[in-house]
Design an enzyme around this catalytic site. Structure first.
Site, PDB file in Angstrom:
ATOM      1  N   ARG A  39      -5.195  13.716  31.361  1.00  4.87           N
ATOM      2  CA  ARG A  39      -6.104  12.678  30.641  1.00  4.87           C
ATOM      3  C   ARG A  39      -5.908  12.143  29.463  1.00  4.87           C
ATOM      4  NH1 ARG A  39     -12.631  14.948  32.289  1.00  4.87           N
ATOM      5  NH2 ARG A  39     -12.159  14.004  34.499  1.00  4.87           N
ATOM      6  N   LYS A 201     -20.542  15.884  51.727  1.00  8.55           N
ATOM      7  CA  LYS A 201     -21.343  15.507  52.345  1.00  8.55           C
ATOM      8  C   LYS A 201     -21.863  14.822  52.825  1.00  8.55           C
ATOM      9  CE  LYS A 201     -24.605  18.567  49.894  1.00  8.55           C
ATOM     10  NZ  LYS A 201     -25.735  18.347  48.198  1.00  8.55           N
ATOM     11  N   GLY A 357     -12.114  12.301  42.001  1.00  2.73           N
ATOM     12  CA  GLY A 357     -12.908  13.427  42.683  1.00  2.73           C
ATOM     13  C   GLY A 357     -12.548  14.538  43.231  1.00  2.73           C
ATOM     14  N   GLY A 380     -17.318  10.450  39.966  1.00  2.03           N
ATOM     15  CA  GLY A 380     -18.422   9.479  40.099  1.00  2.03           C
ATOM     16  C   GLY A 380     -18.286   8.249  39.824  1.00  2.03           C
TER      17      GLY A 380
HETATM   18  P1  AMP Z   1     -16.534  16.219  48.340  1.00  2.00           P
HETATM   19  O1  AMP Z   1     -16.928  16.623  46.487  1.00  2.00           O
HETATM   20  O2  AMP Z   1     -17.852  15.317  49.220  1.00  2.00           O
HETATM   21  O3  AMP Z   1     -15.207  15.139  47.790  1.00  2.00           O
HETATM   22  O4  AMP Z   1     -16.224  17.402  48.708  1.00  2.00           O
HETATM   23  C1  AMP Z   1     -15.674  18.420  48.464  1.00  2.00           C
HETATM   24  C2  AMP Z   1     -16.377  19.706  49.022  1.00  2.00           C
HETATM   25  O5  AMP Z   1     -16.305  19.600  50.020  1.00  2.00           O
HETATM   26  C3  AMP Z   1     -14.260  20.953  48.759  1.00  2.00           C
HETATM   27  O6  AMP Z   1     -14.680  21.747  47.892  1.00  2.00           O
HETATM   28  C4  AMP Z   1     -14.401  21.059  50.169  1.00  2.00           C
HETATM   29  O7  AMP Z   1     -14.146  22.434  50.173  1.00  2.00           O
HETATM   30  C5  AMP Z   1     -15.621  21.053  51.258  1.00  2.00           C
HETATM   31  N1  AMP Z   1     -15.161  20.911  52.452  1.00  2.00           N
HETATM   32  C6  AMP Z   1     -14.298  20.424  53.149  1.00  2.00           C
HETATM   33  N2  AMP Z   1     -14.536  20.344  54.644  1.00  2.00           N
HETATM   34  C7  AMP Z   1     -15.259  21.621  54.507  1.00  2.00           C
HETATM   35  C8  AMP Z   1     -16.030  22.113  55.648  1.00  2.00           C
HETATM   36  N3  AMP Z   1     -14.985  21.355  56.688  1.00  2.00           N
HETATM   37  N4  AMP Z   1     -17.029  23.001  55.139  1.00  2.00           N
HETATM   38  C9  AMP Z   1     -17.207  22.993  54.166  1.00  2.00           C
HETATM   39  N5  AMP Z   1     -16.698  22.376  52.970  1.00  2.00           N
HETATM   40  C10 AMP Z   1     -16.205  21.813  53.569  1.00  2.00           C
END
Ligand code: AMP
Length: 401
Positions: A39, A201, A357, A380
């Site tokens: 950064r 999610k 992210g 974010g």
């Molecule tokens: P995000 O912050 O929403 O981009 O989510 C990232 C996180 O999603 C990472 O820490 C991954 O380990 C998790 N992730 C990705 N695929 C899966 C999965 N199939 N089951 C559970 N967690 C997952």
């Protein structure tokens, strides 16, 4: 339409006091040493430009969440020598961000010199966007520069309030690049425009999905998110992470994709396991499953056929935007899908944009970080910007006509 903001390149700054909001929210080790200086490095073009143009450069940032208390472990003191090494000149550290001592020190600054203020969040007024506090920061400056894209989605004193009290408010070069890649190149993409979304999610990404469906030529969905979509399509998902309450949302996105004639591509096979301990981040033995996942099986990554299928889309893209890993990439046996997609994105001739992210961690872990066009520094903020939300810290800057 994305309007372009004015930057430091548009303003003479010889002899001017230039207050630069940077993002020096760097990770520190137990001894308070900076363990990742990316950064700091990212802001060097802005700082060097200002120095070369004779400005008095006053840098301000937050670090961690001290919640309005002066807590030593959140001090920016140890950032100053790291920055000084890169600039090859001293950086004066001021042990506060407002007050008489700071004002006196700024008054004594000579042209081309650099000072770093103490953590802005040692004052609760910073996150409260308190006008009196914002005015005190503004009193240190002739020109305000925002180069902290990662906090631009927050209306804080140093990102928004301050602009009401200074004559000029412009972007730094890091901010300009973020707006160019996440803004203009997404709004007017070189086509075909392929969007890859993954991560945990659907609920976190639904606004981004809906916004990007308006611009994309195809959308590839992986990660845990894909199982909610697969469940909405009537597939079996075993014990994979499905957000039952979001199935109708996924259904709505699929309907929208159909209406807009944007292919929304879901995994056709998966890496599955019997056990996943989210706390210890461990999984059991893995196997490959067809699109329908059996009873106790948990999907942890996209499978090899999906990788090939997604790769073909990426190879023919003019622009690729990627946000969110394809699987639990933190675990080696569930990382192959994410790393294969990282490799395909890096090797394609497309303009490749990594949308902040966890995808940034994933592209760095894959070893392909140097081979993409742009990696966003926002978490974010990147998501909110891609959703099409106005960011207070950007809205407050002067626009080009
Ligand atoms: P995000 O912050 O929403 O981009 O989510 C990232 C996180 O999603 C990472 O820490 C991954 O380990 C998790 N992730 C990705 N695929 C899966 C999965 N199939 N089951 C559970 N967690 C997952």
């Amino acid at each position: 339409m994305v309007r372009k903001v004015k930057t430091i390149a548009d303003l003479p700054c010889q002899g001017k006091r230039v207050f630069v909001r940077v993002d020096f929210n760097v990770p520190l080790d137990d001894r308070g040493n900076v363990c990742d200086d990316s950064r700091i490095v990212a802001t060097l073009p802005t700082i060097r430009h200002l120095m070369m143009n004779g400005a008095k450069v006053i840098l301000a940032s937050h670090l961690g969440r001290p919640n309005g208390e002066k807590i030593a472990k959140y001090s920016l003191r140890n950032v100053a020598p790291v920055l000084a090494k890169y600039l090859e000149q001293p950086v004066q550290f001021l042990s506060d961000c407002i007050g008489e001592e700071v004002s006196k020190a700024v008054e004594k600054m000579s042209n081309c010199s650099v000072a770093l203020l103490e953590n802005l969040r040692f004052y609760r007024e910073e996150t409260d966007n308190n006008p009196k506090f914002a005015k005190k920061l503004a009193d240190l400056a002739d020109i305000y520069v925002n180069d902290a894209f990662g906090t631009a989605h927050r209306a804080h004193a140093s990102t928004e309030g301050i602009t009401k009290f200074v004559k000029r408010s412009v972007a730094g070069f890091l901010m300009e690049r973020e707006l160019e890649f996440l803004g203009n190149r997404v709004a007017n993409p070189r086509r075909p425009f392929v969007v890859i979304l993954g991560g945990a999610k659907v609920s976190d990404k639904i606004k981004v999905i809906n916004s990007l469906l308006e611009k994309a030529d195809s959308m590839l969905i992986g990660g845990a998110m894909a199982y909610t979509f697969l469940a909405a399509s009537g597939n079996t998902t075993g014990a994979s992470r499905v957000e039952r309450g979001e199935i109708h949302i996924a259904q709505g996105a699929m309907d929208k994709a159909r209406e807009m004639s944007v292919p929304l591509l879901l995994p056709v096979d998966h890496v599955v396991t019997q056990t996943f301990d989210a706390e210890k981040m461990t999984i059991g033995d893995t196997a490959i499953s067809a699109v329908n996942i059996d009873g106790g099986q948990i999907g942890v990554d996209i499978g090899p056929q999906t990788v090939e299928f997604f790769k073909k889309e990426i190879e023919s893209a003019g622009t690729v935007l990627w946000n969110g890993p394809m699987g639990i990439f933190e675990i080696e046996r569930a990382a192959a899908g994410t790393f294969a997609i990282a490799s395909a994105v890096a090797k394609s001739d497309a303009i490749s944009i990594i949308g902040g992210g966890d995808s940034v961690r994933a592209i760095k872990a894959s070893g392909y970080a140097e081979d993409v066009s742009f990696i966003s520094t926002g978490g974010g903020a990147s998501l909110e910007f891609l959703e099409g939300a106005p960011l207070p810290g950007v809205e407050a800057l002067e626009k080009l006509q």
